[in-house]
Design an enzyme around this catalytic site. Structure first.
Site, PDB file in Angstrom:
ATOM      1  CD  GLU A 256      44.096  32.837  40.069  1.00  0.00           C
ATOM      2  OE1 GLU A 256      44.761  33.370  40.924  1.00  0.00           O
ATOM      3  OE2 GLU A 256      43.341  31.955  40.357  1.00  0.00           O
TER       4      GLU A 256
ATOM      5  CD  GLU B  33      42.846  37.364  42.192  1.00  0.00           C
ATOM      6  OE1 GLU B  33      42.965  36.514  43.091  1.00  0.00           O
ATOM      7  OE2 GLU B  33      42.247  37.160  41.132  1.00  0.00           O
TER       8      GLU B  33
HETATM    9  C1  BG6 Z   1      42.401  33.575  43.090  1.00  0.00           C
HETATM   10  C2  BG6 Z   1      41.125  33.811  42.312  1.00  0.00           C
HETATM   11  O1  BG6 Z   1      42.823  32.274  42.862  1.00  0.00           O
HETATM   12  O2  BG6 Z   1      42.351  33.607  44.478  1.00  0.00           O
HETATM   13  C3  BG6 Z   1      40.005  34.473  43.089  1.00  0.00           C
HETATM   14  O3  BG6 Z   1      41.366  34.538  41.130  1.00  0.00           O
HETATM   15  C4  BG6 Z   1      39.994  33.923  44.490  1.00  0.00           C
HETATM   16  O4  BG6 Z   1      38.807  34.281  42.392  1.00  0.00           O
HETATM   17  C5  BG6 Z   1      41.307  34.279  45.162  1.00  0.00           C
HETATM   18  O5  BG6 Z   1      38.907  34.356  45.249  1.00  0.00           O
HETATM   19  C6  BG6 Z   1      41.413  33.936  46.620  1.00  0.00           C
HETATM   20  O6  BG6 Z   1      41.128  32.600  46.817  1.00  0.00           O
HETATM   21  P1  BG6 Z   1      40.008  32.128  47.844  1.00  0.00           P
HETATM   22  O7  BG6 Z   1      39.902  30.693  47.622  1.00  0.00           O
HETATM   23  O8  BG6 Z   1      40.508  32.492  49.183  1.00  0.00           O
HETATM   24  O9  BG6 Z   1      38.775  32.871  47.484  1.00  0.00           O
END
Ligand code: BG6
Length: 475
Positions: free
Chosen positions: A177, A370
């Site tokens: 990211e 993701e």
């Molecule tokens: C992304 C990141 O922004 O979102 C992850 O690459 C992160 O590391 C994921 O865990 C989900 O966000 P959060 O804050 O719910 O863990």
């Protein structure tokens, strides 16, 4: 049955080292920036990052203890039928301080073991070279990526891991990211700068330039050392809509999108985009570019565009209405969407729109690395077996896969799909484990208490079915 997904579509799951491994000082490892956080990025980072207080509980220090459970975890991933597993290498296991000449053999060995275990089951490792895990020493002593010297340290790190794992890992990603440098350089770029600091923009874009050069070097090395390898960039994906059809709102949205896609424009095309000069003039940025940088970047763009996608946001010209805080973003309320328990506006159709936009812009393969719903899960006994009945998660993922399919039917080339946190892990924004994403429940609470036992959730069987039918059977 005909399916839009190619035979080799990479169905998988995603994690990062500091959120899942734990063992933060084991076998020679030293702390990374994320190891200084008590509650994720809700913490104020501060200059030099906080001192680690041995009396307090830091979630990343033990995380889900994948370091000691990896065999059991990978066996479960295999049972689910995963074709690939996205993970990151903790830079601080390989070069604990970051600036050493020689790597730490025990750290290298750990990933040898993990990759061997994955390959034993035919699971392809997809490796993020660094996922919000800058060595703390590089942040404190060198000022993070503001310092050009980090390019050399990163190059040495890449050279080491590409050489060591060249027969095991084909798919790589350089920085997680990278566009979040704009909002939170503390996370990916290893430095803190106050919001009202006059030098903020200068520092952020200079550090990003160093990361672009480092990425070009990594791309070059990866292709040279590992034949048939692919190395991608990774973007925090976000679909943004104008709040109204008022042309000013539309203009704000275009600029907002370009702020974020600036990073992929550079890394996918190998050159600074047409709006750079204007942008830098407005922000008072004067980039220091060394001879050879631009040529190196133009010769070594990324092979594919990986991105995370959780939600969308709404942009308005009216600053005061920018009230909603989502995944590293600000926006205003979208009346057409539901929100998660963490206030993220859920938008499966936005995923399709975003995929089409990205593909149109770059004409290179996409990889959704993701996606998922962070939710509170309850472990219950069902027919004598402990599980979580997570229909809400199944519903979220199913709705996104449907849109993903539609984008592919429209012509978008998608390499794979790895839902976030396939095994429960520590949340990046809040440091809690109670914000769970996984198909596999890890018995651990927000104070770090638990047995670390793993339990299959209802979504485990559902995802197994999705993979088995190559995306045809979603219900
Ligand atoms: C992304 C990141 O922004 O979102 C992850 O690459 C992160 O590391 C994921 O865990 C989900 O966000 P959060 O804050 O719910 O863990």
């Amino acid at each position: 049955m005909k399916t839009v997904f190619p035979k080799d579509f990479l169905w998988g799951g995603a994690t990062s080292a500091h959120q899942i491994e734990g063992a933060y000082l084991e076998d020679g490892k030293l702390p990374c920036t994320a190891d200084t956080l008590l509650q994720g990025f809700r913490d104020r980072f501060g200059k030099g990052y906080q001192k680690i207080d041995p009396e307090k509980y830091y979630p990343s220090h033990q995380a889900s203890d994948f370091y000691h459970h990896y065999k059991e975890d990978i066996r479960l991933l295999h049972e689910m039928g995963l074709k690939c597993f996205r993970m990151s290498i903790a830079w601080t296991r390989i070069f604990p301080k970051g600036d050493e000449d020689e790597p730490n053999e025990k750290g290298l060995l750990f990933y040898d073991n993990v990759f061997d275990e994955l390959l034993k089951y035919g699971i392809e490792p997809i490796v993020t070279i660094t996922h919000y895990e800058t060595p703390l020493h590089l942040a404190r002593e060198y000022g993070g990526w503001r310092n050009r010297k980090l390019i050399d340290f990163y190059e040495n790190y890449c050279q080491t891991i590409f050489t060591r794992y060249k027969n095991k890992v084909k798919y790589w990603m350089n920085f997680n990211e990278i566009n979040t440098n704009l909002l939170l350089p503390d996370f990916g770029a290893g430095f803190h700068v106050e919001r009202n600091d006059q030098q903020r923009n200068q520092q952020i874009y200079q550090a990003s330039h160093h990361m672009f050069v480092a990425s070009a070097k990594a791309n070059y090395l990866c292709h040279k050392i590992i034949p048939n390898s692919q190395i991608g960039m990774m973007l925090a994906g976000m679909q943004s809509y104008p709040a109204t059809c008022q042309p000013n709102d539309v203009w704000e949205t275009i600029k907002h999108k370009n702020d974020s896609l600036f990073f992929s424009d550079v890394m996918m095309r190998g050159e600074y985009p047409f709006y750079t000069e204007n942008l830098f003039k407005k922000l008072g940025v004067e980039l220091r570019i060394a001879p050879g940088d631009l040529e190196l970047m133009s010769k070594n763009p990324c092979d594919y565009l990986a991105f995370s996608y959780y939600m969308s946001n709404v942009i308005t010209a009216d600053e005061e209405k920018l009230t909603i805080v989502g995944n590293l973003s600000r926006g205003t309320v979208n009346p057409f969407l539901e929100t998660s328990d963490w206030g993220w506006q859920l938008d499966p159709i936005g995923l399709k729109n975003y995929m089409v936009e990205l593909y149109e812009r770059y004409h290179k393969p996409l990889f959704i690395v993701e996606n998922g719903l962070g939710a509170k899960d309850e472990l219950v006994k069902n027919d004598g077996i402990w599980t979580v009945i997570d229909d809400y998660r199944i519903d979220y993922l199913e709705r996104h896969i449907i849109q993903m399919k539609e984008a592919m039917e429209y012509g978008v080339e998608l390499m794979g799909y790895t839902p976030w946190g396939c095994i429960d892990l520590i949340s990046a924004s809040g440091g809690q484990i109670s914000k769970r994403y996984g198909f596999i429940y890890v018995d651990l609470d927000d104070d770090g208490i638990g047995s670390f036992n793993r339990y299959k959730k209802k979504s485990f069987e559902w995802y197994k079915q999705v993979i088995k039918t190559n995306g045809e059977n979603l219900l």
